[in-house]
Design a protein around this motif. Structure first.
Motif, PDB file in Angstrom:
ATOM      1  N   PHE A  58      -9.435  14.598  11.843  1.00  0.00           N
ATOM      2  CA  PHE A  58     -10.387  15.612  11.377  1.00  0.00           C
ATOM      3  C   PHE A  58     -11.673  15.575  12.207  1.00  0.00           C
ATOM      4  O   PHE A  58     -12.280  16.609  12.478  1.00  0.00           O
ATOM      5  CB  PHE A  58     -10.688  15.434   9.884  1.00  0.00           C
ATOM      6  N   PHE A  63     -17.874  18.385  -3.852  1.00  0.00           N
ATOM      7  CA  PHE A  63     -17.528  17.046  -3.342  1.00  0.00           C
ATOM      8  C   PHE A  63     -18.656  16.512  -2.448  1.00  0.00           C
ATOM      9  O   PHE A  63     -19.049  15.362  -2.531  1.00  0.00           O
ATOM     10  CB  PHE A  63     -16.216  17.091  -2.556  1.00  0.00           C
ATOM     11  N   SER A  94     -13.720  14.862   7.115  1.00  0.00           N
ATOM     12  CA  SER A  94     -12.590  14.635   6.206  1.00  0.00           C
ATOM     13  C   SER A  94     -12.684  15.549   4.990  1.00  0.00           C
ATOM     14  O   SER A  94     -11.664  16.014   4.481  1.00  0.00           O
ATOM     15  CB  SER A  94     -12.565  13.186   5.713  1.00  0.00           C
ATOM     16  N   ASN A  95     -13.890  15.793   4.517  1.00  0.00           N
ATOM     17  CA  ASN A  95     -14.004  16.617   3.316  1.00  0.00           C
ATOM     18  C   ASN A  95     -13.617  18.064   3.602  1.00  0.00           C
ATOM     19  O   ASN A  95     -12.699  18.619   2.990  1.00  0.00           O
ATOM     20  CB  ASN A  95     -15.429  16.551   2.769  1.00  0.00           C
ATOM     21  N   ASP A 130     -18.285   8.746  -0.747  1.00  0.00           N
ATOM     22  CA  ASP A 130     -17.696   8.570   0.590  1.00  0.00           C
ATOM     23  C   ASP A 130     -17.730   9.891   1.365  1.00  0.00           C
ATOM     24  O   ASP A 130     -16.950  10.101   2.291  1.00  0.00           O
ATOM     25  CB  ASP A 130     -16.262   8.030   0.503  1.00  0.00           C
ATOM     26  N   TYR A 131     -18.635  10.786   0.993  1.00  0.00           N
ATOM     27  CA  TYR A 131     -18.667  12.105   1.637  1.00  0.00           C
ATOM     28  C   TYR A 131     -18.713  11.971   3.171  1.00  0.00           C
ATOM     29  O   TYR A 131     -19.552  11.271   3.728  1.00  0.00           O
ATOM     30  CB  TYR A 131     -19.871  12.922   1.164  1.00  0.00           C
ATOM     31  N   ASP A 132     -17.786  12.678   3.790  1.00  0.00           N
ATOM     32  CA  ASP A 132     -17.704  12.691   5.248  1.00  0.00           C
ATOM     33  C   ASP A 132     -17.410  14.135   5.628  1.00  0.00           C
ATOM     34  O   ASP A 132     -16.423  14.708   5.172  1.00  0.00           O
ATOM     35  CB  ASP A 132     -16.552  11.764   5.674  1.00  0.00           C
ATOM     36  N   THR A 150      -7.301   0.909  -0.451  1.00  0.00           N
ATOM     37  CA  THR A 150      -8.315  -0.047   0.037  1.00  0.00           C
ATOM     38  C   THR A 150      -9.695   0.148  -0.601  1.00  0.00           C
ATOM     39  O   THR A 150     -10.473  -0.781  -0.659  1.00  0.00           O
ATOM     40  CB  THR A 150      -8.496   0.067   1.567  1.00  0.00           C
ATOM     41  N   SER A 160     -17.641   5.711   5.561  1.00  0.00           N
ATOM     42  CA  SER A 160     -18.334   6.999   5.707  1.00  0.00           C
ATOM     43  C   SER A 160     -19.813   6.842   6.024  1.00  0.00           C
ATOM     44  O   SER A 160     -20.357   7.632   6.789  1.00  0.00           O
ATOM     45  CB  SER A 160     -18.172   7.841   4.450  1.00  0.00           C
ATOM     46  N   TYR A 170       0.818  -1.223   0.000  1.00  0.00           N
ATOM     47  CA  TYR A 170       0.000   0.000   0.000  1.00  0.00           C
ATOM     48  C   TYR A 170       0.853   1.275   0.000  1.00  0.00           C
ATOM     49  O   TYR A 170       0.552   2.242  -0.698  1.00  0.00           O
ATOM     50  CB  TYR A 170      -0.924  -0.033   1.223  1.00  0.00           C
ATOM     51  N   ASN A 180      -7.258   9.723  -3.695  1.00  0.00           N
ATOM     52  CA  ASN A 180      -6.769  10.801  -2.842  1.00  0.00           C
ATOM     53  C   ASN A 180      -5.864  11.748  -3.628  1.00  0.00           C
ATOM     54  O   ASN A 180      -5.948  12.966  -3.503  1.00  0.00           O
ATOM     55  CB  ASN A 180      -6.021  10.211  -1.643  1.00  0.00           C
ATOM     56  N   ASN A 198      -9.902  18.423   4.761  1.00  0.00           N
ATOM     57  CA  ASN A 198      -8.914  18.339   3.682  1.00  0.00           C
ATOM     58  C   ASN A 198      -8.952  19.559   2.773  1.00  0.00           C
ATOM     59  O   ASN A 198      -7.912  20.064   2.352  1.00  0.00           O
ATOM     60  CB  ASN A 198      -9.146  17.076   2.844  1.00  0.00           C
ATOM     61  N   TRP A 201      -5.752   9.943  10.271  1.00  0.00           N
ATOM     62  CA  TRP A 201      -6.084  11.250   9.674  1.00  0.00           C
ATOM     63  C   TRP A 201      -7.594  11.476   9.759  1.00  0.00           C
ATOM     64  O   TRP A 201      -8.073  12.566  10.046  1.00  0.00           O
ATOM     65  CB  TRP A 201      -5.669  11.298   8.199  1.00  0.00           C
ATOM     66  N   LEU A 230      -6.045   6.069   8.622  1.00  0.00           N
ATOM     67  CA  LEU A 230      -7.286   6.059   9.418  1.00  0.00           C
ATOM     68  C   LEU A 230      -7.194   7.078  10.546  1.00  0.00           C
ATOM     69  O   LEU A 230      -8.201   7.681  10.942  1.00  0.00           O
ATOM     70  CB  LEU A 230      -7.554   4.659   9.988  1.00  0.00           C
ATOM     71  N   SER A 253     -13.420   3.690   1.856  1.00  0.00           N
ATOM     72  CA  SER A 253     -13.987   4.909   2.448  1.00  0.00           C
ATOM     73  C   SER A 253     -15.507   5.026   2.300  1.00  0.00           C
ATOM     74  O   SER A 253     -16.165   5.495   3.229  1.00  0.00           O
ATOM     75  CB  SER A 253     -13.298   6.157   1.895  1.00  0.00           C
TER      76      SER A 253
HETATM   77  C1  LIG Z   1     -10.021  17.653  -1.036  1.00  0.00           C
HETATM   78  C2  LIG Z   1     -10.227  16.312  -0.357  1.00  0.00           C
HETATM   79  C3  LIG Z   1     -11.505  15.921   0.058  1.00  0.00           C
HETATM   80  C4  LIG Z   1     -11.696  14.689   0.697  1.00  0.00           C
HETATM   81  N1  LIG Z   1     -12.984  14.326   1.083  1.00  0.00           N
HETATM   82  C5  LIG Z   1     -13.177  13.139   1.732  1.00  0.00           C
HETATM   83  C6  LIG Z   1     -14.488  12.739   2.129  1.00  0.00           C
HETATM   84  O1  LIG Z   1     -15.497  13.446   1.953  1.00  0.00           O
HETATM   85  N2  LIG Z   1     -14.620  11.515   2.726  1.00  0.00           N
HETATM   86  C7  LIG Z   1     -13.543  10.700   2.977  1.00  0.00           C
HETATM   87  O2  LIG Z   1     -13.722   9.601   3.522  1.00  0.00           O
HETATM   88  N3  LIG Z   1     -12.291  11.082   2.628  1.00  0.00           N
HETATM   89  C8  LIG Z   1     -12.074  12.254   2.008  1.00  0.00           C
HETATM   90  N4  LIG Z   1     -10.802  12.613   1.628  1.00  0.00           N
HETATM   91  C9  LIG Z   1      -9.658  11.775   2.044  1.00  0.00           C
HETATM   92  C10 LIG Z   1      -9.203  10.693   1.043  1.00  0.00           C
HETATM   93  O3  LIG Z   1      -9.057  11.235  -0.237  1.00  0.00           O
HETATM   94  C11 LIG Z   1     -10.152   9.489   0.983  1.00  0.00           C
HETATM   95  O4  LIG Z   1     -10.441   9.035   2.299  1.00  0.00           O
HETATM   96  C12 LIG Z   1      -9.507   8.349   0.203  1.00  0.00           C
HETATM   97  O5  LIG Z   1      -9.235   8.759  -1.103  1.00  0.00           O
HETATM   98  C13 LIG Z   1     -10.443   7.165   0.204  1.00  0.00           C
HETATM   99  O6  LIG Z   1      -9.940   6.089  -0.560  1.00  0.00           O
HETATM  100  P1  LIG Z   1      -9.515   4.739   0.146  1.00  0.00           P
HETATM  101  O7  LIG Z   1     -10.595   4.223   1.018  1.00  0.00           O
HETATM  102  O8  LIG Z   1      -9.020   3.825  -0.914  1.00  0.00           O
HETATM  103  O9  LIG Z   1      -8.328   5.237   1.063  1.00  0.00           O
HETATM  104  P2  LIG Z   1      -7.032   4.503   1.602  1.00  0.00           P
HETATM  105  O10 LIG Z   1      -5.850   5.156   0.978  1.00  0.00           O
HETATM  106  O11 LIG Z   1      -7.151   3.045   1.455  1.00  0.00           O
HETATM  107  O12 LIG Z   1      -6.998   4.895   3.141  1.00  0.00           O
HETATM  108  C14 LIG Z   1      -7.695   4.120   4.158  1.00  0.00           C
HETATM  109  C15 LIG Z   1      -8.690   5.003   4.858  1.00  0.00           C
HETATM  110  O13 LIG Z   1      -8.014   6.040   5.557  1.00  0.00           O
HETATM  111  C16 LIG Z   1      -8.813   7.230   5.557  1.00  0.00           C
HETATM  112  N5  LIG Z   1      -8.078   8.303   4.849  1.00  0.00           N
HETATM  113  C17 LIG Z   1      -7.148   8.164   3.862  1.00  0.00           C
HETATM  114  N6  LIG Z   1      -6.672   9.373   3.487  1.00  0.00           N
HETATM  115  C18 LIG Z   1      -7.320  10.296   4.246  1.00  0.00           C
HETATM  116  C19 LIG Z   1      -7.272  11.717   4.342  1.00  0.00           C
HETATM  117  N7  LIG Z   1      -6.457  12.469   3.580  1.00  0.00           N
HETATM  118  N8  LIG Z   1      -8.101  12.335   5.225  1.00  0.00           N
HETATM  119  C20 LIG Z   1      -8.948  11.619   6.020  1.00  0.00           C
HETATM  120  N9  LIG Z   1      -9.030  10.271   5.980  1.00  0.00           N
HETATM  121  C21 LIG Z   1      -8.227   9.619   5.108  1.00  0.00           C
HETATM  122  C22 LIG Z   1     -10.095   6.893   4.813  1.00  0.00           C
HETATM  123  O14 LIG Z   1     -11.071   6.513   5.756  1.00  0.00           O
HETATM  124  C23 LIG Z   1      -9.689   5.702   3.952  1.00  0.00           C
HETATM  125  O15 LIG Z   1     -10.775   4.846   3.618  1.00  0.00           O
HETATM  126  C24 LIG Z   1     -10.586  13.841   0.961  1.00  0.00           C
HETATM  127  C25 LIG Z   1      -9.306  14.226   0.531  1.00  0.00           C
HETATM  128  C26 LIG Z   1      -9.131  15.433  -0.129  1.00  0.00           C
HETATM  129  C27 LIG Z   1      -7.740  15.820  -0.581  1.00  0.00           C
END
Ligand SMILES: Cc1cc2nc3c(=O)[nH]c(=O)nc-3n(C[C@H](O)[C@H](O)[C@H](O)COP(=O)(O)OP(=O)(O)OC[C@H]3O[C@@H](n4cnc5c(N)ncnc54)[C@H](O)[C@@H]3O)c2cc1C
Length: 340
Positions: A203, A286, A297-298, A292-294, A157, A164, A143, A261, A301, A199, A197, A160
């Motif tokens: 938030f 977004f 985190s949204n 996955d709107y949260d 993964t 969410s 990863y 991301n 970020n 991160w 997680l 999200s």
């Molecule tokens: C501008 C912007 C807006 C975003 N809006 C959201 C949103 O509304 N909802 C959301 O869940 N995430 C958001 N993210 C964070 C992140 O982009 C996503 O969580 C991630 O892309 C989800 O894909 P994944 O499950 O494969 O993540 P993975 O890379 O597999 O990471 C595992 C988990 O870690 C958490 N995570 C990872 N990166 C972040 C991060 N930067 N901030 C917070 N948590 C994180 C998530 O829960 C994710 O499922 C945002 C990031 C940016 C830059």
């Protein structure tokens, strides 16, 4: 007649459903992708708990932004999080560190080897994704190297959307990673999944401290500014003079409700730095389209990238050419999603 309306946190239903005569699932849905995704989760739950009904989004709180609208949900919110020991919870409620690194150092000390009480998902989409990413392909072991990917579904993964809406208990995922480490070995990659997680937790807690500043144009900085801001449709945005990458991301977001991301970061940087649009308009786009709107985190970020959040370095600028050279030298993302 005792009724409960929940907006997310589906995974806690098994715990509480018997206490209520009626249970309504009422998530905020703005786009087709959000509707399809959440309806699928709901249909699965309905097979397990026939008394659940889906209702229109119905928030007693005037602001669209508040995720926890009922006192029941506020109670459940406590269970949503990773660091669960009372000492840390009590401390965090009053003393949330401003920076992620200090939060991480504090929270990591309290992470247990395993969480004893977690909710086991029964939704096949979640079970299949976990098994695919972890045991079958052991993608968790690489990863760290793949997480900045832009195309495909194996670079991260992709959990999200389930986290969410609460269909996947974050503590169950934590245990899953820990068990995987026991079987397949612990490395930087497995650690980094937990790191990400955290991160998410950061938030959440940071929002508990700063509340509505998350929706101020100035974020955590200077004076509050809750003035209105423009809302853009995809059509409006396609008409702007913008890099091809940006238009490709608009298409992916509109069609799938998901962006990696790395794409989110580059997209937000173009939005704020090149197109000079208000960051809250981007966060709203977004909010209305991500599956996955949260809220935490949204907005957390977006604020961070706009330079009004927790990053002391100020506005983050992602140079598109450099980003492409590093993460997508063949421009396969643009080729896949751009229509021009
Ligand atoms: C501008 C912007 C807006 C975003 N809006 C959201 C949103 O509304 N909802 C959301 O869940 N995430 C958001 N993210 C964070 C992140 O982009 C996503 O969580 C991630 O892309 C989800 O894909 P994944 O499950 O494969 O993540 P993975 O890379 O597999 O990471 C595992 C988990 O870690 C958490 N995570 C990872 N990166 C972040 C991060 N930067 N901030 C917070 N948590 C994180 C998530 O829960 C994710 O499922 C945002 C990031 C940016 C830059």
């Amino acid at each position: 007649m005792k009724s409960l309306t929940i907006h997310n946190n589906l995974c806690y239903l098994p715990k509480i459903i018997d206490d209520y005569d009626r249970v309504y699932f009422s998530p905020k849905i703005s786009s087709k992708a959000q509707k399809d995704f959440l309806t699928a989760r709901f249909l699965h739950l309905k097979t397990l708990f026939p008394k659940i009904e889906m209702s229109d989004y119905d928030s007693p709180v005037p602001s669209d932004f508040l995720a926890w609208n009922s006192s029941e949900e506020k109670k459940l919110a406590k269970d949503r999080i990773l660091p669960h020991q009372n000492r840390l919870l009590n401390d965090l409620q009053f003393n949330v560190p401003e920076g992620f690194s200090s939060f991480r150092k504090k929270a990591e000390k309290f992470l247990p080897d395993f969480y004893e009480e977690t909710i086991t998902p029964t939704d096949p989409a979640i079970i299949n994704r976990l098994s695919y990413f972890f045991e079958q392909h052991q993608l968790a072991s690489s990863y760290f190297e793949t997480r900045n990917g832009l195309v495909g579904s194996n670079y991260s993964t992709q959990l999200s959307p389930f986290l969410s809406c609460g269909a996947l208990d974050v503590r169950y995922l934590y245990n899953y990673v820990k068990k995987y480490e026991q079987e397949f070995g612990e490395n930087k990659s497995t650690y980094w999944i937990i790191f990400e997680l955290l991160w998410r937790e950061f938030f959440y807690w940071h929002y508990q401290k700063h509340g509505n500043l998350y929706f101020s144009e100035n974020g955590l900085r200077a004076e509050k500014n809750f003035s209105s801001f423009p809302k853009y449709t995809f059509k409006d945005l396609h008409q702007l003079e913008s890099p091809r990458f940006f238009r490709a991301a608009l298409n992916e977001l509109e069609q799938t409700g998901i962006l990696s991301n790395r794409v989110r970061q580059i997209f937000a940087s173009i939005w704020v730095n090149d197109l000079n649009l208000a960051w809250r308009s981007g966060a709203l786009l977004f909010e209305e389209n991500l599956i996955d709107y949260d809220v935490y985190s949204n907005y957390g970020n977006w604020m961070y990238l706009a330079g009004v959040g927790v990053d002391p370095r100020g506005k983050r600028y992602f140079n598109l050419e450099k980003q492409m050279a590093m993460y997508d030298p063949n421009r396969s993302y643009e080729k896949k999603w751009s229509k021009d």
